[in-house]
Design an enzyme around this catalytic site. Structure first.
Site, mmCIF file in Angstrom:
data_model
loop_
_atom_site.group_PDB
_atom_site.id
_atom_site.type_symbol
_atom_site.label_atom_id
_atom_site.label_comp_id
_atom_site.label_asym_id
_atom_site.label_seq_id
_atom_site.Cartn_x
_atom_site.Cartn_y
_atom_site.Cartn_z
ATOM 1 N N GLU A 56 0.682 -1.096 0.094
ATOM 2 C CA GLU A 56 0.058 0.115 -0.053
ATOM 3 C C GLU A 56 0.865 1.481 -0.002
ATOM 4 O OE1 GLU A 56 -2.461 -1.720 3.249
ATOM 5 O OE2 GLU A 56 -4.268 -1.116 2.108
ATOM 6 N N GLU A 94 -3.109 -9.761 3.838
ATOM 7 C CA GLU A 94 -3.773 -9.682 4.941
ATOM 8 C C GLU A 94 -5.075 -10.667 5.198
ATOM 9 O OE1 GLU A 94 -2.934 -7.264 2.777
ATOM 10 O OE2 GLU A 94 -2.548 -5.280 3.586
HETATM 11 C C1 3H9 Z 1 -1.110 -5.193 7.167
HETATM 12 O O1 3H9 Z 1 -0.364 -4.675 6.480
HETATM 13 C C2 3H9 Z 1 -2.355 -4.160 7.304
HETATM 14 C C3 3H9 Z 1 -2.397 -2.975 6.407
HETATM 15 O O2 3H9 Z 1 -3.283 -3.372 5.333
HETATM 16 C C4 3H9 Z 1 -3.294 -2.170 7.086
HETATM 17 C C5 3H9 Z 1 -3.220 -1.376 8.499
HETATM 18 C C6 3H9 Z 1 -4.099 -0.431 8.517
HETATM 19 N N1 3H9 Z 1 4.861 -7.455 11.537
HETATM 20 O O3 3H9 Z 1 8.331 -14.914 8.598
HETATM 21 P P1 3H9 Z 1 9.627 -15.001 9.143
HETATM 22 C C7 3H9 Z 1 8.515 -11.270 12.228
HETATM 23 S S1 3H9 Z 1 -1.118 -6.660 7.902
HETATM 24 C C8 3H9 Z 1 5.572 -7.748 12.792
HETATM 25 O O4 3H9 Z 1 10.340 -16.032 9.853
HETATM 26 P P2 3H9 Z 1 10.777 -14.984 6.519
HETATM 27 C C9 3H9 Z 1 8.072 -12.475 12.451
HETATM 28 O O5 3H9 Z 1 7.314 -12.614 13.572
HETATM 29 C C10 3H9 Z 1 0.523 -7.175 7.585
HETATM 30 N N2 3H9 Z 1 6.444 -8.856 12.639
HETATM 31 O O6 3H9 Z 1 10.806 -14.456 8.158
HETATM 32 C C11 3H9 Z 1 9.649 -13.132 13.001
HETATM 33 O O7 3H9 Z 1 9.917 -12.863 14.217
HETATM 34 P P3 3H9 Z 1 10.844 -13.991 14.901
HETATM 35 C C12 3H9 Z 1 0.559 -7.854 6.251
HETATM 36 C C13 3H9 Z 1 6.531 -9.539 11.368
HETATM 37 O O8 3H9 Z 1 11.899 -14.492 5.894
HETATM 38 C C14 3H9 Z 1 10.538 -12.407 11.795
HETATM 39 O O9 3H9 Z 1 9.605 -11.139 11.500
HETATM 40 N N3 3H9 Z 1 1.726 -8.332 5.929
HETATM 41 C C15 3H9 Z 1 5.956 -9.252 10.535
HETATM 42 O O10 3H9 Z 1 10.385 -16.258 6.369
HETATM 43 C C16 3H9 Z 1 10.824 -13.080 10.707
HETATM 44 O O11 3H9 Z 1 9.749 -13.553 10.008
HETATM 45 C C17 3H9 Z 1 2.081 -9.557 6.190
HETATM 46 O O12 3H9 Z 1 1.137 -10.427 6.658
HETATM 47 C C18 3H9 Z 1 5.053 -8.003 10.639
HETATM 48 N N4 3H9 Z 1 4.175 -7.496 9.529
HETATM 49 O O13 3H9 Z 1 9.548 -14.321 5.697
HETATM 50 C C19 3H9 Z 1 3.527 -10.307 5.888
HETATM 51 N N5 3H9 Z 1 6.465 -10.027 9.516
HETATM 52 O O14 3H9 Z 1 12.208 -13.818 14.265
HETATM 53 C C20 3H9 Z 1 3.654 -11.231 7.176
HETATM 54 C C21 3H9 Z 1 7.464 -10.611 9.937
HETATM 55 O O15 3H9 Z 1 10.769 -13.230 16.431
HETATM 56 N N6 3H9 Z 1 5.211 -11.695 6.798
HETATM 57 N N7 3H9 Z 1 7.562 -10.464 11.216
HETATM 58 O O16 3H9 Z 1 9.976 -15.172 14.996
HETATM 59 C C22 3H9 Z 1 5.711 -12.747 6.127
HETATM 60 O O17 3H9 Z 1 5.030 -13.076 5.316
HETATM 61 C C23 3H9 Z 1 7.167 -12.988 6.305
HETATM 62 O O18 3H9 Z 1 7.665 -12.585 7.666
HETATM 63 C C24 3H9 Z 1 7.987 -12.714 5.314
HETATM 64 C C25 3H9 Z 1 9.359 -13.038 5.610
HETATM 65 C C26 3H9 Z 1 7.601 -13.318 4.127
HETATM 66 C C27 3H9 Z 1 7.915 -10.878 5.178
#
Ligand code: 3H9
Length: 684
Positions: free
Chosen positions: A105, A125
């Site tokens: 976004e 999301e």
């Molecule tokens: C959103 O955006 C809402 C908006 O539209 C509107 C708002 C108003 N936040 O997965 P990994 C942490 S909703 C906080 O093992 P990878 C994760 O917990 C969001 N923390 O790495 C982990 O911590 P730890 C939409 C986050 O390389 C560490 O980072 N976005 C977030 O296998 C490593 O993560 C998503 O849903 C976060 N957003 O994969 C994306 N993301 O090391 C969610 C990650 O302490 N994230 N962490 O266990 C992912 O899909 C994967 O993390 C990503 C990297 C592909 C980015």
């Protein structure tokens, strides 16, 4: 805390950097910094254009999920995106890694987007029970078109940079240094006015046939079953075709808030962290290094062995696969090739990749060939004597430091390890069928399994894109052990008056992909059968004795037509009635609630026993097993989270109601009773 946002000047282009490891989540400090630096760039006469870029492994991966449910800190992400879009100077997003959710976004708020070829863009999301809530449902379809935006938002699956480029979501693919080229691009566009704003485009959302939404839903019915977020995503994207941007954004906000306040979003967000926590091994120091796995050996080229091998081949790890005779070896490798080719036909891999994967496979009839492997996985049928014989042989062949793994789904890893001189190198790697597809891997920790063996297994799981959960040694480990009380109660219910259809219907309505009897027919009613047609001790025995082994025989708990469509079976009902009469079980009306209490509450009770015996590290690991291994609806968070949501006192009350019917062998988990009494939860 250091400021995650900084800026630096390249000629008349201002680069705004985010440095917020690990994934540049858009937490409060990032949002505040972005607004501050955009305002500073606007006020600085020497700046003609702006580039937004991220340090570390990825562009913004979305809103900071750990902030959800906490008091909001201003500015809101939607306001940040608006502020970027309303900047009077052109803003270019320089994307690498994953621009996800709020990250995508932010990119859409920028006037231009450039990306490296490996970048991915997406709206995940929905996986958190939400929708893009910072204008993404309105800007997304305006830029990428309604159909692509709908697909991205309802499935949560990201698209590649080249797909994004084709759709107009990315303006230029950058080969070479991203920042250097992004600055050059900003320089190219700095004088163009008016600035292209995603919110002001209407060309891709007008003249859209409203029928496409119903059509999409019809074609993707599974996605929408029981789950509220995909529908809300569809509704808001549809709104982009029905109302002006400002109204659409208000509608999006309202829907986002509704979802955020709901149970399903809470369950999914819990699960996001549960999945990541599962990778952590209690009691193992972070400094423990994994062993190097350069070649994997697999014993058995049957369905399981073939599927297991494919995981490693697809990840570029060579596999030596060993069978007893040429026919079995040819059949097994032939099926692997066929599976790869069918993936290629669907466009999910190229012919060249098929060739590469199969080129890494070394089929062999010689057990001694396993001596070159760093990890050897035994995948033969479930029989302790056979497994012990194999491990004895392996012990004599495998090189020092090789990991010896069994794919057993029930048997005692300690007993298997005991026949070797190196029990510290032995571990359980329980893959789920089909092993090349199912994401779950239970890593079974024997009493003597070395820490570095466990660390290697967990790391390797990530390499082959599995979600691994550590389990202790017990019959059936975590998943299959919990299946036992469910199956037992489901069969008792048949004798007492329920039908297979009724029990299955209750489970499907609950959100499971299928009920216990549908699952038995699919997996094979004969699994674990003693193979003696004269010995009939259960309804299953009776079905097996007359060749009703499930779908593969065209008959099991259900009858099947040529297209494997099930229908209730009179014969099965007869068998059930006879069996009940013989055992003096009286038939009665069974309510759906009783089915839930007897089949699901007993599973929760078993999960609690697994926890109290230390066979699972944490309650959330049990949830990960059930969601990835058995299709428990993720929007209900897994059995332990669900039990917490129902209230553990409710679970105990339900079990007490059913106590007399559960059987003499059934017993309460003390942990469940204690937690219910104390008003505590398993997962929170
Ligand atoms: C959103 O955006 C809402 C908006 O539209 C509107 C708002 C108003 N936040 O997965 P990994 C942490 S909703 C906080 O093992 P990878 C994760 O917990 C969001 N923390 O790495 C982990 O911590 P730890 C939409 C986050 O390389 C560490 O980072 N976005 C977030 O296998 C490593 O993560 C998503 O849903 C976060 N957003 O994969 C994306 N993301 O090391 C969610 C990650 O302490 N994230 N962490 O266990 C992912 O899909 C994967 O993390 C990503 C990297 C592909 C980015």
């Amino acid at each position: 805390m250091t400021d995650p946002i900084s800026s630096e000047k390249h000629g008349d282009v201002q680069i705004i950097w985010s440095d917020n490891p690990p994934v540049n989540a858009l937490g409060a400090a990032v949002r505040q910094g972005l607004v501050r630096e955009i305002e500073a760039a606007e006020a600085d006469d020497s700046v003609q254009a702006v580039v937004i870029a991220c340090k570390g492994r990825t562009f913004f991966a979305g809103a900071d999920i750990s902030e959800f449910g906490k008091p909001p800190v201003m500015p809101w992400l939607p306001d940040v995106v608006d502020r970027i879009e309303n900047c009077t100077k052109p803003v270019v997003a320089a994307i690498h890694g994953t621009a996800l959710g709020g990250g995508c976004e932010v990119a859409l708020g920028c006037h231009y987007r450039v990306a490296v070829p490996s970048a991915k863009l997406g709206f995940p999301e929905v996986n958190l029970g939400l929708l893009p809530g910072a204008g993404g449902t309105q800007r997304g379809p305006r830029v990428a078109g309604v159909e692509l935006a709908l697909q991205m938002a309802t499935t949560g699956k990201p698209i590649s940079a080249s797909q994004a480029h084709d759709a107009g979501l990315v303006d230029r693919i950058i080969e070479g240094d991203l920042i250097e080229h992004a600055v050059a691009y900003a320089d190219e566009v700095k004088d163009i006015r008016p600035l292209p704003k995603s919110s002001e485009r209407d060309d891709k959302v007008t003249d859209v046939d409203p029928a496409i939404f119903d059509e999409y839903k019809k074609n993707n019915a599974k996605l929408f079953r029981g789950d509220v977020a995909p529908q809300a995503n569809l509704d808001t994207i549809k709104a982009a075709t029905e109302m002006p941007f400002d109204k659409g954004v208000m509608f999006e906000r309202q829907k986002f808030m509704e979802l955020m306040a709901g149970q399903q979003a809470r369950a999914r967000q819990y699960f996001f962290f549960a999945e990541r926590k599962a990778a952590k091994i209690d009691g193992v120091d972070d400094s423990v290094q994994p062993r190097d796995i350069k070649r994997v050996g697999v014993i058995g080229a049957g369905t399981m062995g073939g599927g297991i091998s494919m995981n490693f081949l697809s990840a570029g790890i060579p596999v030596t696969i060993v069978e007893m005779n040429q026919d079995a070896l040819d059949r097994g490798t032939g099926i692997m090739l066929k599976n790869y080719q069918s993936t290629a036909k669907k466009g999910r891999m190229t012919e060249e990749q098929v060739g590469q994967a199969m080129g890494l496979l070394k089929p062999s009839l010689n057990f001694d060939d396993l001596s070159e492997c760093d990890l050897i996985i035994e995948a033969v049928y479930e029989n302790m004597d056979v497994k012990k014989e194999i491990f004895t042989r392996l012990d004599g062949i495998a090189k020092d430091g090789a990991i010896l793994a069994s794919n057993t789904s029930y048997l005692d890893i300690n007993e298997i390890a005991s026949v070797t001189k190196r029990p510290e190198d032995v571990v359980g790697l329980h893959f789920f069928s089909p092993a090349n597809i199912m994401k779950l891997l239970e890593v079974v920790r024997g009493d003597k399994t070395a820490d570095d063996v466990l660390v290697t297994a967990m790391k390797l799981a990530k390499t082959i894109r599995k979600v691994a959960v550590v389990a202790g040694v017990c019959y059936g480990f975590i998943g299959n052990r919990m299946l036992i009380p469910r199956q037992l109660q489901a069969e008792k219910l048949l004798l007492e008056g329920a039908t297979p259809q009724q029990v299955d219907k209750v489970h499907v309505e609950f959100g499971m992909p299928m009920g216990p009897f549908q699952m038995a027919d699919l997996a094979g009613v004969d699994i674990g059968w003693h193979r003696d047609p004269e010995r009939i001790e259960s309804i299953r025995d009776a079905l097996c004795a007359i060749d009703r082994w499930g779908q593969k025989k065209g008959a099991g708990f259900y009858d099947y037509d040529d297209n494997r469509r099930p229908s209730p079976s009179e014969k099965v009902q007869e068998i059930i009635d006879d069996f009940a009469a013989k055992h003096g079980v009286e038939k009665r009306e069974i309510s759906d609630q009783e089915i839930i209490e007897r089949t699901l509450y007993t599973m929760v009770n078993e999960g609690a026993k697994i926890l109290e015996e230390g066979k699972a590290q944490r309650a959330s690991d049990i949830d990960v097993v059930w969601i990835y291994g058995y299709g428990w609806p993720v929007y209900k968070g897994g059995p332990m989270y669900w039990a917490d949501s129902e209230g553990l006192d409710t679970i105990v009350e339900g079990l007490k109601r059913q106590e007399e019917r559960l059987g003499d062998d059934w017993s309460y988990s003390q942990l469940l009773l204690d937690k219910a009494e104390a008003g505590e939860k398993f997962t929170r």
